[in-house]
Design a protein around this motif. Structure first.
Motif, mmCIF file in Angstrom:
data_model
loop_
_atom_site.group_PDB
_atom_site.id
_atom_site.type_symbol
_atom_site.label_atom_id
_atom_site.label_comp_id
_atom_site.label_asym_id
_atom_site.label_seq_id
_atom_site.Cartn_x
_atom_site.Cartn_y
_atom_site.Cartn_z
ATOM 1 N N GLY A 129 0.792 -1.476 -0.174
ATOM 2 C CA GLY A 129 0.510 0.154 0.203
ATOM 3 C C GLY A 129 0.478 1.453 0.089
ATOM 4 N N GLU A 130 2.205 1.137 -0.275
ATOM 5 C CA GLU A 130 2.979 2.258 -0.304
ATOM 6 C C GLU A 130 2.388 3.128 -1.524
ATOM 7 N N ALA A 131 2.099 2.021 -2.622
ATOM 8 C CA ALA A 131 2.321 2.820 -4.332
ATOM 9 C C ALA A 131 1.022 2.112 -4.810
ATOM 10 N N ALA A 132 0.761 3.028 -5.472
ATOM 11 C CA ALA A 132 -0.803 2.485 -6.062
ATOM 12 C C ALA A 132 -0.783 1.748 -7.054
ATOM 13 N N PHE A 133 0.055 1.454 -8.019
ATOM 14 C CA PHE A 133 1.024 1.242 -9.701
ATOM 15 C C PHE A 133 1.960 0.917 -10.295
ATOM 16 N N THR A 134 2.472 -0.570 -10.273
ATOM 17 C CA THR A 134 3.988 -1.076 -11.179
ATOM 18 C C THR A 134 3.556 -0.830 -12.130
#
Length: 424
Positions: free
Chosen positions: A266-271
């Motif tokens: 949950g630290e980033a939305a997408f990769t």
């Protein structure tokens, strides 16, 4: 958000490793053993290789299997050692390589035997998609046996972060993605798009090019007469610039695992990462549909931006009969169904047993799509569409862009790299 890159481009590292490669085989020409060279030394890839080795030893109890895997560098270390052995006329009986243009240098140097008769004898032209065979052929011949298929163009996302940002579904187009990145930045404390070391940005670039240009337009970039100086490529690079504006400020020492972990936690939305990320999420104990989910990278639905691990028959292999036996196993339905669920990939063959992949939500879905006959586009970063020299030129251009942010210069450098590749 702004990016900070602190290490040299991957191309420079690869050149340095190549310069220090050395020979020294273990096969020794003994017909009672078969030496197979790879870079599978950990995780699911090692487990998949071990499954194939066990099958081979059961089928050929009088032949010693020599596992000549070389660890490190995501294959770069192995390729450097292999180059030294091939130049010293000390080939293994078979070696791993990415199917497609990555093998072109070996073919042109006379290191590989064509496998057309092998394909005909074992019905592989019927077992594998026509478009796949076309994209792995060189001057009308096939020189490797794909054991699997990976998909490069996968958008991994965190459902909770998207919900917090008011995003109801994963983006379908690049315009949708850019709008969603802006929403994540405005509504949440998460990184909109996570990236890692520079090669992950090259990896992102190929999905953006495909999503902007379409399958036909992307494939045309790697064909003779390609023009990278068009307004269409400029538009694609403008999208690339807009996406990179929403990546985190990080050292380039982080790799794809760190970017993927950010999404799952949950630290980033997408990769945007290949489907090997699914296996990594499993290793982290994450739950599909809750901690992470996936979709085709925006604009690429219905297309596999593919790459494949494959095996070869070197010229002068000490035990060509043993090598052929290994290739028969790697090409077979039974071998591919034993290997791929452990590796975290799907078979190159179209007749795989779906039950073997039912335990993995991602692999089950991916296999169904592969068997439905998607359009195919070859990954340039993973050796399908571009040979190593062209790939390294693209990497150098991207590295300079990450330093100066000049999109016009990036397009000029990519066009020059394409022209140089065509002039070779």
């Amino acid at each position: 958000m702004h990016r900070r890159w602190t290490t040299a481009p991957a191309a420079a590292l690869a050149m340095g490793l190549a310069a220090t490669g050395c020979g020294g085989g273990t096969g020794g020409g003994d017909a009672a053993q078969v030496e197979v060279f790879s870079w599978w030394t950990g995780g699911g890839e090692e487990a998949g290789l071990d499954a194939l080795i066990e099958m081979f030893e059961e089928q050929h109890p009088d032949t010693e299997f020599v596992n000549a895997a070389v660890a490190g560098g995501s294959g770069t270390n192995a390729q450097a050692v292999l180059e030294g052995r091939l130049q010293s006329q000390d080939p293994p009986d078979s070696f791993q390589g990415h199917a497609g243009a990555e093998l072109q240098d070996y073919i042109e140097a006379g290191y590989l035997e064509p496998l057309d008769d092998f394909y005909d004898e074992h019905g592989l032209r019927e077992a594998m998609p026509d478009q796949l065979l076309e994209q792995i052929s060189y001057d009308g011949s096939v020189y490797s046996v794909p054991v699997n298929i990976h998909r490069s163009n996968v958008l991994w996302y965190n459902p909770s972060v998207l919900e917090e940002a008011g995003i109801e579904e994963p983006p379908q187009t690049l315009d949708d993605l850019i709008a969603d990145l802006e929403a994540v930045e405005e509504e949440t404390g998460a990184v909109p798009m996570a990236v890692g070391a520079q090669w992950t940005v090259d990896h992102l670039l190929e999905s953006v090019l495909l999503g902007s240009l379409g399958t036909e337009g992307y494939n045309a970039l790697w064909e003779p007469g390609a023009d990278w100086g068009t307004p269409e490529v400029a538009d694609a690079l403008a999208d690339f610039e807009a996406i990179l504006a929403h990546t985190q400020e990080e050292s380039a020492s982080e790799d794809w695992q760190e970017a993927s972990r950010r999404v799952a936690e949950g630290e980033a939305a997408f990769t945007v990462m290949g489907d090997w990320a699914a296996g990594y999420f499993d290793e982290l104990g994450m739950t599909a549909g809750e901690d992470y989910d996936w979709a085709p990278s925006p604009g690429t639905e219905g297309t596999y931006l593919w790459l494949s691990d494959s095996f070869t028959l070197p010229v002068g292999a000490p035990n060509p009969e043993g090598a052929t036996a290994w290739l028969e196993l790697a090409a077979s339905r039974e071998g591919q169904d034993a290997f791929n669920p452990l590796k975290g990939s799907i078979p190159a063959r179209e007749d795989a047993d779906p039950e073997m992949y039912a335990d993995s939500p991602y692999l089950s879905e991916a296999l169904g799509e592969w068997q439905s006959g998607p359009e195919l586009a070859g990954s340039f970063w993973h050796g399908v569409a571009a040979d190593n020299r062209w790939k390294n030129s693209v990497d150098t251009a991207v590295g300079l862009y990450l330093q100066d942010g000049d999109t016009e210069a990036l397009q000029d450098a990519l066009d020059e790299a394409s022209q140089a590749a065509q002039d070779e």
